[in-house]
Scaffold this motif. Structure first.
Motif, mmCIF file in Angstrom:
data_model
loop_
_atom_site.group_PDB
_atom_site.id
_atom_site.type_symbol
_atom_site.label_atom_id
_atom_site.label_comp_id
_atom_site.label_asym_id
_atom_site.label_seq_id
_atom_site.Cartn_x
_atom_site.Cartn_y
_atom_site.Cartn_z
ATOM 1 N N ASP A 6 25.593 5.702 10.114
ATOM 2 C CA ASP A 6 26.986 5.383 9.823
ATOM 3 C C ASP A 6 27.374 4.071 10.500
ATOM 4 O O ASP A 6 26.593 3.460 11.244
ATOM 5 C CB ASP A 6 27.911 6.531 10.221
ATOM 6 N N THR A 7 28.606 3.633 10.246
ATOM 7 C CA THR A 7 29.039 2.316 10.720
ATOM 8 C C THR A 7 28.992 2.206 12.234
ATOM 9 O O THR A 7 28.541 1.188 12.779
ATOM 10 C CB THR A 7 30.462 2.018 10.211
ATOM 11 N N ASP A 245 22.372 2.855 4.883
ATOM 12 C CA ASP A 245 23.742 2.884 5.364
ATOM 13 C C ASP A 245 24.547 3.860 4.515
ATOM 14 O O ASP A 245 24.012 4.526 3.620
ATOM 15 C CB ASP A 245 24.360 1.483 5.388
ATOM 16 N N GLU A 246 25.831 3.959 4.773
ATOM 17 C CA GLU A 246 26.659 4.949 4.084
ATOM 18 C C GLU A 246 26.854 4.628 2.607
ATOM 19 O O GLU A 246 27.306 5.485 1.837
ATOM 20 C CB GLU A 246 28.011 5.058 4.789
ATOM 21 N N ARG A 286 29.843 -3.671 10.055
ATOM 22 C CA ARG A 286 29.338 -3.092 11.305
ATOM 23 C C ARG A 286 30.051 -3.676 12.520
ATOM 24 O O ARG A 286 29.964 -3.118 13.623
ATOM 25 C CB ARG A 286 27.831 -3.299 11.431
#
Length: 378
Positions: A6-7, A245-246, A286
């Motif tokens: 996640d971020t 990533d998401e 990010r």
């Protein structure tokens, strides 16, 4: 399918690689190497980048490396000026040569009738005789091709040759006009070659991941200003950890690189304009929340940014002995205290005569260093 990061996890991993979760006990030269260079469009930022990242850093440490020619200022990634170690300059400049050739091609109309090979030879001889200004280089080339476009000649010389800005330009506490000579002439070592071999490209991919990972192919292409790096990542895939990533974008990383827990504390940090943390990924969420996109730039000028809890949370300006901080949102009382303490530290440790010969930004401001919160850019 790799596991999802996640971020916040990406944020903490990137901050760890960037030496921003805690100051590192590295030498300035080792830090410049680890970070694959420091963005240096302006003269001051490299010094502030290292202050945010290193234990006990003082400007003299980088200034001494500049004067001893162990680090150099030159155009490399994204066709922008970077401060690199001499070793990395020899490696990275050939890596981006194809991009510099495309840059010259955009000016081909202004170079009608100009022999690029001869232009390179003439420009090299001229700047290796003694360092020259870009204006002097342009005038010398116009003497051979009077009908050519002057700006196009300048671009061609800058792109065909690995030109470095010689000192005192870039040295803290001194000033100097931009004068150029070739990298090889300045450091007394030959180039790595006209084109980077495959092993060099792969090595740079690994080092990029070590400094900016986990990252996608597009992320590295954004950092380098290059295209077609997919093949290098595919060659290295068996050696890499793979995540997503998401949004489902594939991310590559070094298997043993630090990926701290998303809850790891991140101290406030003052970053200068053009810090590579904010410029080296295609997806910058990010470190910058989507709703803040555009807040860190005016035109083509990057602003100085403040990180709070690992993310861009405001801007800062230091002039006339006062550090002004503009916050984008609310922060807790404890966070504000930490921001002030970090700002006071920066003033105390970096407050000396600037390298541009400007008014001294001293730590002596009548007691405690002056830090205030307010508006900077209206």
């Amino acid at each position: 399918m790799g596991s999802v990061l996640d971020t916040r996890s990406l944020n903490r991993a990137t901050l760890a690689r960037q030496l921003l979760l805690g100051r590192a006990a590295l030498s300035a030269e080792d830090a410049v190497a680890h970070l694959l260079g420091l963005q240096a469009q302006n003269v001051k930022p490299p010094y502030f980048q290292l202050h945010a990242r290193l234990v006990g850093f003082r400007p003299a440490a980088l200034a001494e490396l500049m004067e001893s020619r162990k680090v150099v200022r030159m155009v490399t990634m994204r066709s922008t000026i970077h401060t690199h170690t001499a070793h990395d300059a020899l490696t990275l400049r050939p890596l981006v040569q194809a991009a510099r050739d495309r840059e010259v091609n955009a000016f081909r109309k202004g170079l009608a009738g100009v022999d690029p090979q001869r232009l390179g030879e003439l420009a090299r001889a001229f700047v290796e005789a003694e360092p020259r200004t870009m204006g002097e280089i342009r005038e010398e080339l116009l003497g051979h091709w009077p009908d050519a476009d002057p700006q196009s000649l300048s671009v061609a010389a800058r792109c065909r040759l690995p030109l470095v800005q010689v000192t005192p330009r870039g040295v803290w506490g001194r000033s100097g006009q931009v004068r150029l000579t070739t990298l090889q002439q300045w450091i007394g070592r030959p180039a790595a070659g006209e084109a980077a071999p495959q092993y060099q490209v792969d090595d740079v991919v690994l080092r990029y991941l070590g400094a900016f990972g986990p990252a996608s192919v597009k992320d590295m292409q954004t950092w380098a200003g290059l295209t077609r790096l997919r093949d290098a990542f595919e060659r290295l895939r068996p050696r890499l950890a793979v995540f997503r990533d998401e949004n489902g974008v594939e991310l590559f990383d070094l298997p043993d690189a630090p990926r701290p827990d998303a809850g790891t504390p991140a101290p406030p940090r003052f970053l200068p304009e053009f810090d590579n943390l904010l410029l080296s990924h295609a997806d910058r969420t990010r470190v910058i929340a989507p709703e803040l996109k555009g807040r860190t730039w005016t035109g083509n000028q990057s602003h100085r940014t403040l990180l709070v809890d690992g993310f861009v949370a405001g801007l800062w300006l230091w002039e006339e002995g006062t550090l002004t901080i503009e916050l984008f949102g609310k922060v807790s009382k404890a966070e504000k205290e930490h921001i002030v303490a970090e700002g006071e530290r920066m003033i105390a440790e970096m407050g000396e005569q600037s390298e541009m010969g400007e008014q001294s930004e001293t730590a002596e401001t009548g007691g405690r260093p002056s830090v205030r919160f307010g508006s900077i850019h209206g």
